[in-house]
Every structure is written in C-alpha cells, then in structure tokens.
Design a protein around this motif. Structure first.
Motif, PDB file in Angstrom:
ATOM      1  N   ALA A  42      -2.406   5.113   1.771  1.00 14.86           N
ATOM      2  CA  ALA A  42      -2.040   3.623   1.464  1.00 14.86           C
ATOM      3  C   ALA A  42      -3.187   2.907   2.140  1.00 14.86           C
ATOM      4  O   ALA A  42      -3.676   1.801   1.230  1.00 14.86           O
ATOM      5  N   VAL A  87       1.566   4.299  -3.128  1.00  9.12           N
ATOM      6  CA  VAL A  87       1.405   6.016  -2.973  1.00  9.12           C
ATOM      7  C   VAL A  87       2.498   6.505  -3.717  1.00  9.12           C
ATOM      8  O   VAL A  87       3.653   6.283  -3.562  1.00  9.12           O
ATOM      9  N   GLY A 123       0.652  -1.275  -0.014  1.00  8.11           N
ATOM     10  CA  GLY A 123      -0.036   0.169  -0.107  1.00  8.11           C
ATOM     11  C   GLY A 123       0.893   1.219  -0.052  1.00  8.11           C
ATOM     12  O   GLY A 123       0.851   2.298  -0.802  1.00  8.11           O
ATOM     13  N   ILE A 124       1.873   1.412   0.730  1.00  3.26           N
ATOM     14  CA  ILE A 124       2.728   2.470   0.940  1.00  3.26           C
ATOM     15  C   ILE A 124       3.581   2.570  -0.509  1.00  3.26           C
ATOM     16  O   ILE A 124       3.536   3.741  -0.847  1.00  3.26           O
TER      17      ILE A 124
END
Lengths: 236, 274
Positions: free
Chosen positions: A156, A129, A125-126
């Motif tokens: 995220a 970004v 998720g991070i």
C-alpha cells in the motif's frame, strides 16, 4: 532599482553581521523538525486508523473503532490548522496541565492533523492492494495484523508514496502558521530580520526561495525513494 | 482428518451451502467438481475458515475450527491453500515468499517461549518449589538459516532455485503457481486445499502444475482439489464429489463416478464436457 541593491546590502548586514543567520538556521531547523515529526506521527496514526477502518465489519469492536475513527477524522479535517494549534495551546493543554513549548505543541498538532489526512490516503492504498494478498497471508497462518504489517501495508505504501510526498510538502508549507503559538520557524526568523531593518522586501523574498529549495529537495528524495521501492514491479 | 458436519453458509439472504457432510481421511485426494455457482469454491474456503461457516462444524484433527473461539491461525498452519490467482506476495522475492511464513511463525513461537520463561524465572524467586523452564533449543538465526535451507530445497524440487531472488512479477503463470504450491508445502501441512489451481493458466502451463500435484499425491499428501481438469480427477483422485446447488449430490471413486454416474444432473454435466 538602485534602491534594491541598498536593500540587499542592508539585509546582508543584518543577516551576517548581526547574527540574523542564527535565527534563520534555527527557524529552518524548527520548520523541518515540525514537518518531519508531524509526518511520522501522522503516518503512525493514519496507518492505525486506516487498518481499523478496513477491518471486517461483522463484529462489534471494529464497528465501534470505525465510529471513533470517523469522528477523529471529521474533527481534524473539519477545522483549520491554526484553530487546532490555538485550541491545543490555549485550551486543551492548560486544562490537562501539560507544560510544553510551542514547537512541541506544533509537532503534536501537525501529527494529529496529518494523521487524519494520511488515514484516508492509507485506506485507499490498502484497498488498492489485491484482496488475495491478505487471503494468502491468512492462509499460511499469519494473523490479520501480521499479514497487514508484512504484506499489505508495504505494498500500500508503495502505491501511495507520491501522495504521501504531497502530504509532506503540504506539511512543510503549513508550518508557516506555527508562530501563532510562539514557535520560531522560518517566518519568525525573517520577520525578525525585517523588523530590525525596517525593510521587508528582501527578507521575504529570501524566505520564499528557501521554501522552494526545501520542497525541491523533498520532491527529489520522494522520487528516489519511489524508484528504490519499484524494484518488485515489472515496469521499471 | 477433516469431518465436515452439516456445513451451511449464507451470504446475506443467499444460501450457498445447504448442509454439507463429508469426511476426508489422511491420504485422500478428493476432487470437487460441479457447475459454476454450485458452491465448490465456497465449500473449499470454508474448510480453512477463509469464509466463516454460518452453521455446522468442521472438525480438523479433533478440534472444531468453525467455532469462533478457536484460534484459527494455529490450525491454518496445518492446512495449506493454493489459489486460482496464485496470490504470491508481490513485495517479497520468491525465496522470501516460501520461507517467510515458517520463519516468522517459528520466531514468534520462540519469542513467546522466551517471554514465558522470563515470567517463570520471576515467579520462581518467590516460590519454594521451582517451576521448570520451557526448553529452548534454537535461536533466531538458526530458524532463519534452516527455513532458508528448506525453502531452497523445495525450490530445487521444482527446478526454480535460480529464480530464488527475483520478484514474482517476472515469473510465468505456471512458475507462480508452482511456487505457490511450494509455499504452502513449506509449512509442512497435513492437508492442502486447491482452489481451481489451473484455471488461470495458459493451456501450455497446466501440465507442469498438474505434474507437481501428481507428485504430491504420490507422496501421500492429503489434498482437496476444486478443479475442472477431468483428466486429473480421473487419474489422480481417490474420490470425486459432484456438487450442485450447495449440496453434494454424488460421491464416488473415479471409475464409478465417470463410468456409471447415477445423479441426472451429473449425467448432464458429464455429457456436456466429455
């Protein structure tokens, strides 16, 4: 099939007249509690690990942290949940001398276990970004941690919400093994009803239905949450 | 205000900046030109240590910020940066984008001061000579309302007050870039670094962004602008530098720079684009 209605009658008799429902409610409560607390601990641990693993790697400390986190993830993903429960309950906790109940052990182990999985989810998720978001945060004078907390992680989380919902559902279902350490969950409750009536068909059927209902509710909640977080998107 | 001394930067074996020396004074508007791959962007990103310099120093208001021991976050508050791809915070509204950093940082400072006061008060119990407390004049609410007022004022300046509560994804490129400029202004910086601020924009929207940059220039803001807008460099810059192969090969005032270029590489560059 005439047999079946007799079985249902018997189930209802034990469920209502002999206070079977108290056990079921208690079991349901434990199941949900273990799953929720496990998820919360998991998200906390997962976020910390994911953050540690995306730190820039040219300094010593991030590399050491990265190593520790890899070992943690490997350990918790490499062993079955039941084994972890047993090891914690019968090996680790007695050695430390902690005296806690089966439910608490289950919460702890579910948290640690889902932390390992969520850390990987969170990391993807991070990384989804745009790096510019972090740069912009740093450029206005926020620290790495503050940029992470205020800008990157909220975005995220929005991206990985469906996967997190999946993880929660998996956790709810996996709670059915906590009876190994003496925690009373749904399975224990219905097993109790079954043994008292020498009849397992209806209790286990009802148990399955309750699990399905529970997971449908969770699915709905995740969907609603997703919709409310989508408001900063153009596609809504 | 900024003294760059023998700045070098390598990515692995690749040396991008090969010893840059330049002094940027207060009120200067420095346009940085150069072919792609010449290290213009890397140079700009080194100025606020977005990329850590490999060697050399960057002295900003008397402090060498290239030194790893310096708390870079404190100094970045005084250096705004505007990016090619805007990089507005997608999860915040336009207003929050502008006010977030000042509000958050001021609240953090307030909290720090309060904690320090608590320590002082505690120590004072055991002391005969009392230490004085740090004066605290604001509250969290005050900071929030003030930064909000300032943010709205800034948004008013670019005519986007009505967009205060929308998310950046609904803005046009030009609007996004103007909000990004305002966002860096909200910190009251001493210098703003522009990294190709108009390169990702529709031709139609370049004008509105350049207009805002011109206004800032007239107000005496110190600016370092990496750009391909020759018109802007000619008209607004007080100095133009030309970079090639990681070095500054020519540095002159705009008339001199465009009218009488000396370096052969610069002559070639100008003949291609003018």
């Amino acid at each position: 099939m005439g047999n079946f209605s007799a079985k249902v009658d018997k189930f209802i008799e034990i469920f209502i007249d002999q206070n079977g429902y108290v056990k079921v409610v208690q079991g349901l409560q434990n199941t949900v509690l273990i799953a929720i607390v496990g998820l919360v601990i998991g998200i906390l641990i997962g976020t910390v690990i994911a953050t540690a693993r995306v730190l820039p790697k040219y300094k010593v400390l991030p590399r050491v942290l990265n190593g520790i986190c890899s070992v943690y993830v490997a350990m918790f993903r490499g062993t079955p949940m039941v084994v972890q429960l047993l090891v914690f309950y019968y090996v680790l906790l007695p050695i430390i001398g902690w005296n806690i109940t089966g439910v608490q052990v289950a919460m702890l182990v579910f948290g640690l276990n889902s932390g390992a999985y969520i850390s990987e989810i969170m990391r993807s998720g991070i990384q989804s970004v745009d790096a510019g978001q972090m740069e912009a945060g740093r450029a206005v004078g926020l620290s790495f941690g503050a940029s992470m907390m205020k800008i990157v992680i909220p975005q995220a989380v929005k991206n990985i919400l469906p996967t997190l919902g999946n993880e929660f559902i998996a956790l709810i279902k996996e709670t059915s093994v906590v009876s190994f350490v003496g925690a009373a969950d749904l399975y224990v409750a219905f097993n109790y009803i079954g043994t008292n009536s020498y009849e397992f068909m209806v209790p286990y059927l009802v148990m399955a239905l309750i699990y399905i209902a529970l997971i449908l509710v969770v699915t709905l909640l995740v969907k609603l949450l997703e919709r409310s977080l989508k408001k900063s998107d153009r596609r809504n | 205000m900024i003294d760059v001394i023998n700045l070098r930067k390598s990515f692995g074996d690749l040396e991008i900046l090969k010893g840059i020396n330049i002094t940027i004074n207060k009120g200067d508007i420095v346009a940085v030109l150069g072919p792609s791959g010449s290290g213009k962007s890397t140079f700009l990103r080194c100025l606020n240590c977005m990329e850590d310099p490999t060697s050399g120093s960057i002295v900003f208001k008397g402090v060498d910020i290239a030194d790893m021991k310096v708390d870079i976050n404190v100094h970045r508050r005084h250096m705004g940066m505007v990016f090619q791809h805007f990089n507005l915070f997608n999860n915040k509204t336009v207003l929050q984008n502008v006010m977030m950093a000042p509000a958050y940082l001021q609240c953090k400072d307030l909290k720090k001061a309060k904690n320090k006061n608590r320590m002082i008060r505690f120590k004072n119990i055991f002391r005969s000579k009392k230490e004085e407390l740090i004066p605290i004049t604001t509250t969290k609410e005050q900071i929030k309302s003030e930064t909000k007022k300032q943010a709205l004022e800034l948004l008013g300046r670019i005519g986007l007050e009505d967009k205060a509560d929308v998310y950046p994804s609904t803005l046009s490129g030009g609007q996004k870039q103007r909000v990004a400029i305002i966002r860096s202004l909200a910190m009251n910086p001493d210098v703003i670094l522009f990294d190709e601020p108009t390169s990702a924009l529709d031709p139609e929207m370049v004008g509105e962004v350049l207009e805002l940059m011109k206004k800032l220039a007239q107000e005496g803001m110190t600016m370092v602008v990496v750009t391909h807008e020759m018109g802007f460099a000619k008209e607004v810059a007080s100095r133009v530098i030309f970079m090639d192969d990681g070095q500054i090969v020519e540095e002159a005032e705009p008339e001199e720079f465009f009218g009488n270029p000396k370096n052969p590489r610069l002559k070639e560059f100008l003949s291609k684009i003018l």
